[in-house]
Write an enzyme that holds these catalytic residues in place. Structure first.
Site, mmCIF file in Angstrom:
data_model
loop_
_atom_site.group_PDB
_atom_site.id
_atom_site.type_symbol
_atom_site.label_atom_id
_atom_site.label_comp_id
_atom_site.label_asym_id
_atom_site.label_seq_id
_atom_site.Cartn_x
_atom_site.Cartn_y
_atom_site.Cartn_z
ATOM 1 C CG PHE A 9 -2.235 0.703 0.977
ATOM 2 C CD1 PHE A 9 -3.022 0.428 -0.125
ATOM 3 C CD2 PHE A 9 -2.673 1.659 1.882
ATOM 4 C CE1 PHE A 9 -4.219 1.101 -0.338
ATOM 5 C CE2 PHE A 9 -3.876 2.333 1.686
ATOM 6 C CZ PHE A 9 -4.644 2.051 0.564
ATOM 7 C CB VAL A 12 1.858 1.783 -7.396
ATOM 8 C CG1 VAL A 12 0.954 1.253 -8.511
ATOM 9 C CG2 VAL A 12 3.060 2.492 -8.001
ATOM 10 C CB VAL A 127 7.023 -1.186 -19.581
ATOM 11 C CG1 VAL A 127 7.851 -0.312 -20.519
ATOM 12 C CG2 VAL A 127 7.750 -2.477 -19.268
ATOM 13 N N GLY A 129 4.686 3.333 -16.901
ATOM 14 C CA GLY A 129 3.646 3.867 -16.002
ATOM 15 C C GLY A 129 2.273 3.758 -16.631
ATOM 16 C CB ILE A 131 2.689 4.717 -21.732
ATOM 17 C CG1 ILE A 131 3.286 6.027 -21.250
ATOM 18 C CG2 ILE A 131 2.622 4.663 -23.248
ATOM 19 C CD1 ILE A 131 4.729 6.226 -21.690
ATOM 20 N N GLY A 182 6.856 11.154 -5.891
ATOM 21 C CA GLY A 182 6.502 9.722 -5.928
ATOM 22 C C GLY A 182 6.931 9.031 -7.209
ATOM 23 C CD GLU A 185 11.450 1.840 -8.790
ATOM 24 O OE1 GLU A 185 11.198 0.775 -8.232
ATOM 25 O OE2 GLU A 185 10.625 2.412 -9.526
ATOM 26 C CE LYS A 200 9.979 1.202 -15.583
ATOM 27 N NZ LYS A 200 10.141 2.598 -15.174
HETATM 28 N N1 HSE Z 1 10.918 4.782 -10.618
HETATM 29 C C1 HSE Z 1 10.215 4.498 -11.825
HETATM 30 C C2 HSE Z 1 10.448 5.639 -12.803
HETATM 31 C C3 HSE Z 1 8.761 4.333 -11.524
HETATM 32 O O1 HSE Z 1 10.924 6.689 -12.360
HETATM 33 O O2 HSE Z 1 10.183 5.492 -13.982
HETATM 34 C C4 HSE Z 1 7.930 3.856 -12.673
HETATM 35 O O3 HSE Z 1 8.300 2.577 -13.099
#
Ligand code: HSE
Length: 414
Positions: A9, A12, A127, A129, A131, A182, A185, A200
């Site tokens: 939680f 994301v 991959v 976010g 998109i 946010g 990582e 990715k």
């Molecule tokens: N930390 C990753 C980024 C999060 O900045 O793209 C999304 O996968």
């Protein structure tokens, strides 16, 4: 009503709860049912959250509950995320995830387990976010033989580079902002050292070429070595520096040729549309033999964009309940991808030399016909910036050895 469990939680996971709370009526109109978050698995308690009462700390509760048909894994990290995913699939529950580490490392095995148990393992959010790229690549581009996938795949590093280049911020300031928003990582080293983008590109390459290379086998450079001087040199050349993941067939015309993969900073010339992809935005270019070039663009990180993709996967499961869906069959690649140092590139370089300006240029041109010098006599400080004609990295290093010390080598995107 479909009961789901959320694992993790954080940014994301709570974003998924927010999207479901905001859009549950819209979702019900499209699927015929509402989504109920029956459990949230986390080590922490969330007493102030409206769903605080749904928090559990034991995965066995979720696995044992036949009412839970979909598990949304947003824990991050390899373990216990992989173990819980596997257990959920084996218990006959669908799993959706944003966890690129698990997909890139264990995707081939988890897809096989999902198939064996007649459930689905979906990872649109892993991959790019928000998109849409995984599903379009697997279905809308299915008629193509794909020869290349390139992308700006990490929102944090793209945000940092954009803020450094256009807003004059320091690396540390820009990273702190990306963390606040946010994007980063939990350990931002995975972003800035290129590991996240590497995972990715491994996933995209598996979709394109059917073979999942281990991220550890992929040459990966992050952005920690990129300097203000490199940025200025790229500008002098007519471009910007972006962290790029690339995967492709060594011979684009031969679908049986080896696959190369790499992650590194590249100079993107201003005429390339990837040069305009700034801040948290990501873009992925896919090349197919029928469609030509297709580009996907959008927010590559952040709670709601990533949650948008996670919830879309849940909706896909709800709307295809009785269908036997095609599940991609990934082979686990044995060995390393093709040698990245053999790839043809022009290189933006800086070399440290003890020679005077005119002699340094003469020596460069003697060993590298066609090299374009970017440093003026006035700006010469014992280092020379130049761009090479297209060659391999191995050729570059042999050629430059007698000239001095190469202090930076940045690939120019073809
Ligand atoms: N930390 C990753 C980024 C999060 O900045 O793209 C999304 O996968």
């Amino acid at each position: 009503m479909t009961n789901i469990a959320i694992l993790g939680f954080g940014v994301v996971g709570s974003g998924v709860a927010e999207v479901i709370a905001t859009n549950n009526e819209t979702i019900a109109r499209k699927t015929g049912e509402h989504i109920n978050i029956k459990y949230i698995l986390d080590l922490r308690e969330f007493p102030d959250h409206p769903l605080g009462g749904r928090v559990v700390h034991d995965m066995k509760i979720i696995l044992a509950d036949p009412e839970v048909t979909v598990v949304a894994e947003m824990m991050g990290g390899a373990h216990p995320a992989y173990d819980y995913t596997r257990a959920a699939l084996e218990a006959g529950k669908h799993v959706v995830t944003s966890n690129k580490e698990v997909v890139a490392t264990f995707g081939a095995e988890l897809l096989r387990i999902a198939k064996e148990h007649h459930v689905r393992y979906l990872f649109e959010a892993s991959v790019g976010g928000g998109i849409p790229v995984i599903r379009p690549m697997s279905s809308c581009l299915a008629a193509n033989e794909l020869s290349e996938v390139d992308g700006i795949l990490n929102g944090t590093t793209n945000y940092i580079l954009t803020q450094m280049i256009h807003a004059g911020k320091t690396f540390e300031e820009a990273l702190a902002e990306a963390q606040e928003k946010g994007y980063a990582e939990r350990n931002p080293a995975a972003d800035v050292e290129g590991t996240d983008a590497c995972r990715k590109i491994c996933i995209l390459a598996a979709l394109a070429f059917g073979r999942l290379y281990a991220p550890s086998s992929v040459h990966t450079e992050g952005i920690t070595a990129v300097t203000a001087q490199n940025v200025a040199d790229a500008e002098a050349l007519g471009g910007v520096i972006k962290l790029i993941g690339r995967a492709g067939r060594v011979n684009p015309a031969d679908p049986d040729s080896d696959v190369f993969l790499l992650v590194s900073p590249h100079v993107i010339l201003h005429e390339n549309p990837l040069s305009c992809v700034d801040d948290v935005f990501n873009a992925i270019l896919v090349r197919g033999n029928a469609v030509g070039d297709v580009m996907f663009y959008g927010r590559g990180a952040g709670n709601l964009p990533t949650a948008s993709a996670v919830v879309a996967d849940i909706i896909d499961i709800l709307t295809h309940k009785d269908a036997e869906i095609f599940v991609p069959d990934w082979e686990s690649a044995v060995g390393a991808p093709a040698d990245h140092t053999a790839l043809p590139y022009a290189f933006l370089c800086r070399i440290e030399t003890s020679a005077p300006f005119a002699d340094a240029i003469a020596s460069l041109q003697a060993v590298c016909a066609g090299a374009e010098v970017l440093t003026s006599a006035d700006a010469f400080d014992g280092t020379l910036a130049f761009v090479t004609p297209v060659m391999s990295e191995a050729q570059l290093r042999t050629m430059a050895a007698p000239l001095g010390t190469l202090t930076s080598v940045i690939r120019v995107m073809p």
